[in-house]
Write a protein that holds these residues in place. Structure first.
Motif, PDB file in Angstrom:
ATOM      1  N   UNK A   1       0.853  -1.183   0.000  1.00 27.46           N
ATOM      2  CA  UNK A   1       0.000   0.000   0.000  1.00 27.46           C
ATOM      3  C   UNK A   1       0.892   1.236   0.000  1.00 27.46           C
ATOM      4  N   UNK A   2       0.644   2.129  -0.931  1.00 30.61           N
ATOM      5  CA  UNK A   2       1.559   3.239  -1.184  1.00 30.61           C
ATOM      6  C   UNK A   2       0.956   4.570  -0.744  1.00 30.61           C
ATOM      7  N   UNK A   3       1.767   5.354  -0.032  1.00 28.80           N
ATOM      8  CA  UNK A   3       1.388   6.719   0.345  1.00 28.80           C
ATOM      9  C   UNK A   3       2.527   7.651  -0.061  1.00 28.80           C
ATOM     10  N   UNK A   4       2.190   8.690  -0.814  1.00 31.72           N
ATOM     11  CA  UNK A   4       3.209   9.622  -1.321  1.00 31.72           C
ATOM     12  C   UNK A   4       2.977  10.990  -0.722  1.00 31.72           C
ATOM     13  N   UNK A   5       4.060  11.653  -0.304  1.00 30.62           N
ATOM     14  CA  UNK A   5       3.948  12.982   0.277  1.00 30.62           C
ATOM     15  C   UNK A   5       5.226  13.771   0.013  1.00 30.62           C
ATOM     16  N   UNK A   6       5.119  15.107   0.007  1.00 28.00           N
ATOM     17  CA  UNK A   6       6.326  15.923  -0.165  1.00 28.00           C
ATOM     18  C   UNK A   6       7.166  15.921   1.102  1.00 28.00           C
ATOM     19  N   UNK A   7       8.471  16.086   0.955  1.00 27.08           N
ATOM     20  CA  UNK A   7       9.383  16.140   2.103  1.00 27.08           C
ATOM     21  C   UNK A   7      10.354  17.294   1.919  1.00 27.08           C
ATOM     22  N   UNK A   8      10.751  17.885   3.039  1.00 29.77           N
ATOM     23  CA  UNK A   8      11.745  18.961   3.046  1.00 29.77           C
ATOM     24  C   UNK A   8      11.373  20.069   2.072  1.00 29.77           C
TER      25      UNK A   8
END
Length: 226
Positions: free
Chosen positions: A111-118
């Motif tokens: 199960x994939x969750x994508x989010x912005x970082x830094x």
């Protein structure tokens, strides 16, 4: 695992964040390869498989009459708090319970969750695995290993690793290996890769905690093996 069941982006307003097609390409390029201990008994499955094969929903005060969970989970409590009013458990039938504990590796999803970082300079891709059952802990004294009956066991075990990828050159910068209530970031230079240049994850025996290398590791008083 290369299969992904869901894709979620919290915020794609960052101009450097990948679009959907680019995100799928990153997943295909960097999806981790998970290695299990040769004696592992409890493998991942789809959440829907767990529900369809007899998982029960218990309600406090009605413990003698648990209900079957719908295959899509529609009858699970919503928007509540962790107040102990409900819990999920295995079927009462011993054979069905044992089969559910084993999971279904052949049809398991990630199960994939994508989010912005830094500040959007990096993309974090979280890869989650669901395990129907977490096995008992083991303690090693020299050459003797003892299984601690029921200690560490629980129903429903979510584990994840996070891939941190540069939005400027698409390179894998580091991977976060979750383990119990903490984890470790390992830079790409310290990772092990398989023949397809995918990062390798070692799943700890019974606990499924994620490690970047094989071996034995001390956790509190217990020793985990990969």
């Amino acid at each position: 695992m290369d299969i992904f069941a869901c894709l979620s982006n919290l915020n794609f307003s960052y101009p450097s964040m990948p679009n959907l097609n680019q995100a799928q390409a990153l997943i295909k390029a960097y999806s981790p390869v998970v290695y299990f201990h040769p004696d592992e008994q409890y493998f991942p499955s789809r959440v829907s498989w767990f529900f369809q094969n007899g998982a029960l929903l218990y309600t406090r005060g009605q413990e003698t009459s648990p209900g079957r969970i719908a295959h899509n989970g529609w009858n699970l409590p919503q928007n509540g708090s962790n107040d102990g009013a409900y819990w999920i458990d295995l079927p009462s039938d011993e054979t069905a319970s044992d089969n559910l504990k084993k999971g279904n590796l052949q049809k398991a999803d990630s199960y994939i969750h994508i989010k912005p970082a830094l500040g959007g300079t990096f993309t974090d891709i979280q890869v989650w695995l669901f395990y129907p059952f977490n096995g008992p802990s083991k303690v090693t004294f020299g050459s003797v290993t003892i299984t601690l009956d029921h200690i560490g066991e629980h129903v429903g075990d979510w584990e994840h690793v996070t891939l941190r990828i540069s939005n400027f050159n698409g390179e894998l910068r580091s991977v976060y290996f979750s383990k119990h209530n903490k984890g470790d970031w390992i830079s790409s230079s310290g990772l092990e890769f398989d023949s397809n240049n995918k990062p390798v994850v070692y799943s700890a025996f019974h606990s499924h905690a994620a490690y970047s290398s094989a071996g034995s590791f001390i956790h509190d008083f217990a020793q985990e093996k990969m």
